[in-house]
Scaffold this active site. Sequence first.
Site, PDB file in Angstrom:
ATOM      1  N   GLY A 134       0.836  -1.207   0.000  1.00 32.58           N
ATOM      2  CA  GLY A 134       0.000   0.000   0.000  1.00 32.58           C
ATOM      3  C   GLY A 134       0.865   1.249   0.000  1.00 32.58           C
ATOM      4  O   GLY A 134       1.848   1.315   0.727  1.00 32.58           O
TER       5      GLY A 134
ATOM      6  N   ARG B  11       1.051  -5.048  -5.472  1.00 31.70           N
ATOM      7  CA  ARG B  11       1.132  -6.283  -4.700  1.00 31.70           C
ATOM      8  C   ARG B  11       1.452  -7.369  -5.717  1.00 31.70           C
ATOM      9  O   ARG B  11       0.821  -7.438  -6.764  1.00 31.70           O
ATOM     10  CB  ARG B  11      -0.191  -6.532  -3.972  1.00 31.70           C
ATOM     11  CG  ARG B  11      -0.428  -5.449  -2.925  1.00 31.70           C
ATOM     12  CD  ARG B  11      -1.414  -5.839  -1.859  1.00 31.70           C
ATOM     13  NE  ARG B  11      -1.234  -5.019  -0.677  1.00 31.70           N
ATOM     14  CZ  ARG B  11      -1.868  -3.860  -0.458  1.00 31.70           C
ATOM     15  NH1 ARG B  11      -2.700  -3.372  -1.338  1.00 31.70           N
ATOM     16  NH2 ARG B  11      -1.639  -3.185   0.651  1.00 31.70           N
TER      17      ARG B  11
ATOM     18  N   ASP C   7       5.050  -4.446   6.387  1.00 34.39           N
ATOM     19  CA  ASP C   7       5.604  -5.720   6.853  1.00 34.39           C
ATOM     20  C   ASP C   7       5.530  -6.821   5.798  1.00 34.39           C
ATOM     21  O   ASP C   7       6.413  -7.681   5.721  1.00 34.39           O
ATOM     22  CB  ASP C   7       4.951  -6.156   8.176  1.00 34.39           C
ATOM     23  CG  ASP C   7       3.468  -6.385   8.039  1.00 34.39           C
ATOM     24  OD1 ASP C   7       2.829  -5.675   7.250  1.00 34.39           O
ATOM     25  OD2 ASP C   7       2.942  -7.287   8.723  1.00 34.39           O
TER      26      ASP C   7
ATOM     27  N   THR D  96       4.256   3.106   5.452  1.00 35.19           N
ATOM     28  CA  THR D  96       2.849   2.722   5.554  1.00 35.19           C
ATOM     29  C   THR D  96       2.144   3.715   6.463  1.00 35.19           C
ATOM     30  O   THR D  96       2.739   4.184   7.434  1.00 35.19           O
ATOM     31  CB  THR D  96       2.674   1.285   6.106  1.00 35.19           C
ATOM     32  OG1 THR D  96       1.312   1.112   6.522  1.00 35.19           O
ATOM     33  CG2 THR D  96       3.543   1.004   7.318  1.00 35.19           C
TER      34      THR D  96
ATOM     35  N   ASP E  78      -0.221   3.012   8.400  1.00 35.52           N
ATOM     36  CA  ASP E  78      -0.803   2.325   9.563  1.00 35.52           C
ATOM     37  C   ASP E  78       0.018   2.411  10.841  1.00 35.52           C
ATOM     38  O   ASP E  78      -0.501   2.180  11.927  1.00 35.52           O
ATOM     39  CB  ASP E  78      -1.046   0.846   9.231  1.00 35.52           C
ATOM     40  CG  ASP E  78      -2.139   0.687   8.203  1.00 35.52           C
ATOM     41  OD1 ASP E  78      -3.080   1.494   8.231  1.00 35.52           O
ATOM     42  OD2 ASP E  78      -2.042  -0.227   7.370  1.00 35.52           O
TER      43      ASP E  78
ATOM     44  N   ASP F 183       1.986   0.353  11.995  1.00 31.36           N
ATOM     45  CA  ASP F 183       1.855  -0.913  12.723  1.00 31.36           C
ATOM     46  C   ASP F 183       3.113  -1.779  12.628  1.00 31.36           C
ATOM     47  O   ASP F 183       3.021  -3.004  12.713  1.00 31.36           O
ATOM     48  CB  ASP F 183       0.634  -1.695  12.192  1.00 31.36           C
ATOM     49  CG  ASP F 183       0.723  -1.951  10.705  1.00 31.36           C
ATOM     50  OD1 ASP F 183       1.603  -1.353  10.040  1.00 31.36           O
ATOM     51  OD2 ASP F 183      -0.077  -2.731  10.184  1.00 31.36           O
TER      52      ASP F 183
ATOM     53  N   MET G  74      -8.885   4.588   8.671  1.00 40.46           N
ATOM     54  CA  MET G  74      -8.256   3.333   8.243  1.00 40.46           C
ATOM     55  C   MET G  74      -7.574   2.629   9.412  1.00 40.46           C
ATOM     56  O   MET G  74      -7.219   3.255  10.403  1.00 40.46           O
ATOM     57  CB  MET G  74      -7.271   3.615   7.137  1.00 40.46           C
ATOM     58  CG  MET G  74      -7.973   3.780   5.808  1.00 40.46           C
ATOM     59  SD  MET G  74      -6.808   3.901   4.458  1.00 40.46           S
ATOM     60  CE  MET G  74      -7.823   3.271   3.131  1.00 40.46           C
TER      61      MET G  74
ATOM     62  N   ARG H 208      -7.171  -1.697   9.559  1.00 38.04           N
ATOM     63  CA  ARG H 208      -7.873  -2.991   9.584  1.00 38.04           C
ATOM     64  C   ARG H 208      -7.423  -3.833  10.770  1.00 38.04           C
ATOM     65  O   ARG H 208      -8.200  -4.527  11.383  1.00 38.04           O
ATOM     66  CB  ARG H 208      -7.603  -3.736   8.278  1.00 38.04           C
ATOM     67  CG  ARG H 208      -8.875  -4.143   7.590  1.00 38.04           C
ATOM     68  CD  ARG H 208      -8.595  -4.723   6.240  1.00 38.04           C
ATOM     69  NE  ARG H 208      -8.277  -3.691   5.269  1.00 38.04           N
ATOM     70  CZ  ARG H 208      -7.648  -3.919   4.118  1.00 38.04           C
ATOM     71  NH1 ARG H 208      -7.255  -5.124   3.806  1.00 38.04           N
ATOM     72  NH2 ARG H 208      -7.425  -2.942   3.285  1.00 38.04           N
TER      73      ARG H 208
ATOM     74  N   GLU I 256     -14.523  12.110  21.475  1.00 41.17           N
ATOM     75  CA  GLU I 256     -14.927  11.626  22.797  1.00 41.17           C
ATOM     76  C   GLU I 256     -14.448  10.198  23.065  1.00 41.17           C
ATOM     77  O   GLU I 256     -14.307   9.778  24.206  1.00 41.17           O
ATOM     78  CB  GLU I 256     -16.455  11.677  22.935  1.00 41.17           C
ATOM     79  CG  GLU I 256     -17.002  13.007  23.431  1.00 41.17           C
ATOM     80  CD  GLU I 256     -16.736  14.172  22.495  1.00 41.17           C
ATOM     81  OE1 GLU I 256     -16.741  13.943  21.274  1.00 41.17           O
ATOM     82  OE2 GLU I 256     -16.517  15.293  22.982  1.00 41.17           O
TER      83      GLU I 256
ATOM     84  N   GLU J 250     -11.408   0.976  11.183  1.00 40.00           N
ATOM     85  CA  GLU J 250     -12.239   0.132  10.294  1.00 40.00           C
ATOM     86  C   GLU J 250     -12.276  -1.337  10.747  1.00 40.00           C
ATOM     87  O   GLU J 250     -13.247  -2.037  10.485  1.00 40.00           O
ATOM     88  CB  GLU J 250     -11.774   0.242   8.839  1.00 40.00           C
ATOM     89  CG  GLU J 250     -10.360  -0.259   8.597  1.00 40.00           C
ATOM     90  CD  GLU J 250      -9.921  -0.122   7.139  1.00 40.00           C
ATOM     91  OE1 GLU J 250      -8.744   0.164   6.910  1.00 40.00           O
ATOM     92  OE2 GLU J 250     -10.761  -0.317   6.245  1.00 40.00           O
TER      93      GLU J 250
ATOM     94  N   GLN K 278      -6.829   9.092   3.113  1.00 39.12           N
ATOM     95  CA  GLN K 278      -5.738   9.041   4.091  1.00 39.12           C
ATOM     96  C   GLN K 278      -4.434   8.503   3.509  1.00 39.12           C
ATOM     97  O   GLN K 278      -3.371   8.690   4.074  1.00 39.12           O
ATOM     98  CB  GLN K 278      -6.146   8.162   5.279  1.00 39.12           C
ATOM     99  CG  GLN K 278      -7.229   8.777   6.114  1.00 39.12           C
ATOM    100  CD  GLN K 278      -7.995   7.717   6.888  1.00 39.12           C
ATOM    101  OE1 GLN K 278      -7.750   7.500   8.055  1.00 39.12           O
ATOM    102  NE2 GLN K 278      -8.930   7.051   6.231  1.00 39.12           N
TER     103      GLN K 278
END
Length: 330
Positions: free
Chosen positions: A19, A80, A111, A134, A136, A138, A178, A180, A196, A231, A262
């Site tokens: 991505g 990909r 990753d 990325t 993310d 992550d 975003m 996942r 909130e 998401e 994003q």
Amino acid sequence: MPGKKIKKLKKIAVLTSGGDSPGMNPAIRAVVRTAIYHKIEVIGVKWGYDGLIKNITTPLISRSVGGIINRGGTILYSARSKGFKTKAGRKKAFNTLKKHRVNGLIVIGGDGSYRGAHELHQETDFPVIGVPGTIDNDIAGTDYTIGFYTAIDTAIEAIDKIRDTAVSHNRLFLIEVMGRHAGFIALASAIAGGAEDALLPETPTNITKIIKQLQNYKKRGKVSSIIIVAEGDDAGNALEVAEKIRKKAGYETRVSVIGYQQRGGIPSALDRILATRLGSAAVEELINGTKCAMVGIQTNEVITNPLEIAWEKKKPIDKSLLKLVEVMSC
Ligand code: ADP
């Protein structure tokens, strides 16, 4: 990790994979300019690992990367590649690298892309360095990934606008961002956007508790609220969470999904600096003889880690930040 110093690193290849993320271009620029500074030639591989298999390359000189520091996406395109998941595909990719007399590969991606690079290295001993690109965030082994903060900027721009409507109409908004498998974007967006609550895949979501909180807010005179939903939250996406709240408490909620915006846009200052530092460090690692590693940032220092850290170690969310969301919502 540092191996035998390669006597003369003459030529390297760079590709972007998986991505895309805003900041990949400044990372490519940093790779190219650092290499050229050290009199090393660079080829760009287009379309990620697919381009490596099919030998779709382009020479990159200093001018090739002029004017891209402020451009989203990736000038090398990303993809990909199913082929690279096979041994035969990786063999073809290796042949491309040999054909171009390249002696190091820099992979900018997530990753999954690191796994591919690791497989290639295991099978061929070819030097590979991963740069975390990325949105993310992550990837264990780095505090931040390139593109993360730009994605947050994009999310809060949308959240700020939605807040205007939420306040004008006394409404509850669920905003889906975003993520996942990881809640880093949701958590940071919630803090920066003044939401909130933040619903993350890493923590169990309790609809009854959310409803109670909303009732408390009402009692205290707070009539509009924003909840950020990753998401991949365990209670479902934002629409599904909205439906659960409606069924349980009868509250009508509005849902807004920010989505692919994003992944794009002008990279923020933070991402440009991170991309420049990490892209440059990746080349330095190859020069120093590192054979298989990722570069990252930890407490504002550039560091290296084994590539495997990206899939062997799960990066935890900072629970104190989740607490901060709660404190700020009182
Ligand atoms: P990201 O790098 O953003 O996590 P993906 O998970 O889609 O993105 O991985 C990008 C590409 O890396 C895949 O399309 C594939 O070509 C390669 N890849 C991923 N996992 C492996 C693997 N286990 N072995 C070989 N190649 C892989």
